[in-house]
Design an enzyme around this catalytic site. Structure first.
Site, mmCIF file in Angstrom:
data_model
loop_
_atom_site.group_PDB
_atom_site.id
_atom_site.type_symbol
_atom_site.label_atom_id
_atom_site.label_comp_id
_atom_site.label_asym_id
_atom_site.label_seq_id
_atom_site.Cartn_x
_atom_site.Cartn_y
_atom_site.Cartn_z
ATOM 1 N N HIS A 1 0.809 -1.163 0.087
ATOM 2 C CA HIS A 1 0.063 0.113 0.171
ATOM 3 C C HIS A 1 0.985 1.311 -0.015
ATOM 4 O O HIS A 1 2.042 1.147 0.527
ATOM 5 C CB HIS A 1 -1.024 0.024 1.210
ATOM 6 C CG HIS A 1 -0.267 0.176 2.511
ATOM 7 N ND1 HIS A 1 -0.037 1.487 3.318
ATOM 8 C CD2 HIS A 1 0.228 -0.876 3.395
ATOM 9 C CE1 HIS A 1 0.593 1.198 4.396
ATOM 10 N NE2 HIS A 1 0.723 -0.033 4.512
ATOM 11 N N ASP B 1 -0.446 4.492 1.109
ATOM 12 C CA ASP B 1 -1.023 5.486 1.874
ATOM 13 C C ASP B 1 -0.025 5.575 3.147
ATOM 14 O O ASP B 1 0.808 4.272 3.443
ATOM 15 C CB ASP B 1 -2.294 5.268 1.854
ATOM 16 C CG ASP B 1 -2.660 4.371 3.089
ATOM 17 O OD1 ASP B 1 -2.280 3.289 2.612
ATOM 18 O OD2 ASP B 1 -3.261 4.300 3.953
ATOM 19 N N GLU C 1 -4.886 1.799 2.930
ATOM 20 C CA GLU C 1 -4.784 0.306 3.742
ATOM 21 C C GLU C 1 -4.601 1.032 5.372
ATOM 22 O O GLU C 1 -5.201 0.093 6.380
ATOM 23 C CB GLU C 1 -3.344 -0.395 3.568
ATOM 24 C CG GLU C 1 -3.142 -1.623 4.277
ATOM 25 C CD GLU C 1 -2.332 -1.620 5.665
ATOM 26 O OE1 GLU C 1 -2.265 -2.706 6.128
ATOM 27 O OE2 GLU C 1 -1.926 -0.629 5.803
ATOM 28 N N GLU C 2 -4.077 1.947 5.717
ATOM 29 C CA GLU C 2 -3.799 2.457 6.956
ATOM 30 C C GLU C 2 -5.278 2.834 7.685
ATOM 31 O O GLU C 2 -5.299 3.108 9.022
ATOM 32 C CB GLU C 2 -3.008 3.801 6.908
ATOM 33 C CG GLU C 2 -1.607 3.351 6.638
ATOM 34 C CD GLU C 2 -0.890 2.547 7.581
ATOM 35 O OE1 GLU C 2 -1.373 1.896 8.635
ATOM 36 O OE2 GLU C 2 0.436 2.285 7.353
ATOM 37 N N ASP D 1 4.751 -6.149 3.641
ATOM 38 C CA ASP D 1 4.220 -5.003 4.767
ATOM 39 C C ASP D 1 4.708 -5.506 5.965
ATOM 40 O O ASP D 1 3.938 -5.032 7.073
ATOM 41 C CB ASP D 1 2.605 -5.007 4.492
ATOM 42 C CG ASP D 1 2.160 -3.671 5.118
ATOM 43 O OD1 ASP D 1 2.861 -2.745 5.481
ATOM 44 O OD2 ASP D 1 0.867 -3.484 5.286
#
Length: 418
Positions: free
Chosen positions: A78, A80, A175-176, A198
């Site tokens: 991701h 973000d 994602e966060e 990740d």
């Protein structure tokens, strides 16, 4: 190694902070700044079928260079960064040949990254660390993962002697804030399985994560002049405090580890008339997860009964929403995908650290959407804050793991011992 440093720095200096209060996807328009850059870069390194959709999901293909039928695998990260700490104007600092001592991130503000507090730093003595300047997060979560995936694909393009099947890569927004997989088109991605890059420490390999829910507890009250409030005023803030005090002592993030679940109050705001408590609920065990959600209902019921006569209605209302589930249930039936990653690490001299994720990744949601997706280390530490750092050597190793997984997947029985 400098190539990886340059690529990583070019990503983290682009602000991609997501916003949980936004209803759009991506939740912030600035996430497109990096997404569009990735599209250009993937095309430049020789990837095919490079696409970006209206929601900011980037996908691309590295075609197979073998004639045999080989499973299609994917790698996902991701782009973000968390809204927990600012990601604007990131100024990375490069610390070469780290000596094992304190690193002054910001002399003016006396912000120091110290192994006395963050003992993991000592694992990387003699290596090159990339840190913040103490005023922002770094963004290694998960721009380190993106760096590794792009670099691995570039390496495979330049080294056709390494045989591999079709590889798909995907980069996601938001994602966060728990939405990274919400609009991910698994059918379009077309992989048999994938890996999220990740994780944190070098060697991490994870296929278990929390079952997760979010809860909103609304407490009501009655405002009366404090001089004449006896027997009449109900202070909703005290009701909220009572609710929190009913939660099991010690079952909070800072006092739990491993497979231990918790309740975590993430927000508290209110007045005499109304107070809102925001909370997350986590547990690896499905039965205990269910019991945790039931417990907050029982606490609300107990408080409502206590104030039924005085308030005349439910004084506490709860709203619980499941967020994601433990990917273990979807990965275990295809456990060879974990074994391939483990074998890749071993062949590269990396000791696999197989442990549960005390959190979640895009992979847990993707697993329930039909794309089994374990998680592999990306190398960063101390995510979501000013003490975040990443060893460059860990990013190099993660890149090598991606290449090795691609290579193993094209071998009979995936290169595993029968």
């Amino acid at each position: 190694m400098q190539h990886i440093i340059d690529r990583f720095v070019s990503y983290v200096t682009i602000d991609t902070e997501s916003d949980p209060n936004s209803n759009t996807t991506p939740s912030t328009k600035k996430q497109f700044d990096l997404a569009n850059k990735l599209v250009d870069e993937l095309k430049a390194i020789g990837m095919t079928e490079v696409t970006i959709d209206k929601n900011g999901y980037v996908m691309a293909t590295l075609p197979a260079n073998v004639k045999e039928k080989v499973p299609v695998i994917g790698f996902v990260s991701h782009y973000d960064t968390t809204p927990d700490f600012t990601g604007k104007n990131v100024k990375p600092q490069i610390v070469k040949n780290y000596d094992g001592g304190d690193i002054v991130l910001n002399k003016k503000q006396n912000i120091v990254l110290s192994p006395k507090y963050f003992k993991d730093m000592l694992l990387y003595k003699g290596q090159t660390l990339i840190t913040t300047d103490g005023t922002t997060l770094l963004g290694a979560d998960d721009k380190a993962g993106i760096t590794e995936i792009v670099t691995a694909m570039e390496y495979l393009v330049k080294h056709p002697e390494i045989k591999h099947g079709k590889i798909r890569v995907g980069f996601t927004p938001d994602e966060e804030i728990g939405r990274g997989a919400h609009h991910f088109d698994v059918k379009k991605f077309g992989a048999d399985w994938a890996y999220t890059m990740d994780g944190s420490q070098i060697g991490e390999l994870e296929y278990e994560n929390f079952n997760a829910a979010g809860a909103k507890i609304t407490c009501r009250g009655k405002s009366v002049h404090p001089g004449y409030a006896k027997g009449k005023m109900i202070n909703s803030m005290l009701i909220a405090n009572d609710f929190i005090n009913h939660l099991p002592a010690g079952e909070i993030p800072q006092e739990t580890k491993g497979y231990e679940g918790f309740f975590h109050v993430t927000g508290l705001s209110g007045s005499i008339e109304e107070t809102t408590v925001e909370m997350i609920i986590r547990d690896h065990n499905a039965k205990k997860f269910k019991e945790r959600k039931e417990l907050i209902g029982k606490i609300a019921k107990k408080i409502n009964k206590k104030f039924a006569k005085q308030f005349g209605a439910d004084i506490v209302e709860i709203e619980v929403k499941d967020q994601y589930y433990n990917m273990k249930e979807k990965v275990k039936p295809v456990f060879h995908i974990v074994e391939i990653a483990e074998e890749a690490m071993k062949q590269l001299g990396i000791k696999p650290i197989i442990k549960p994720i005390r959190g979640g990744t895009d992979g847990c949601q993707l697993s329930y959407k039909g794309l089994p997706c374990p998680n592999i280390f990306a190398g960063g530490h101390n995510f979501h804050g000013k003490y975040e750092y990443v060893p460059v050597e860990s990013m190099v190793k993660a890149t090598e793991v991606i290449v090795k997984i691609a290579e193993l997947t094209a071998l009979p029985n995936y290169g595993l011992k029968k």
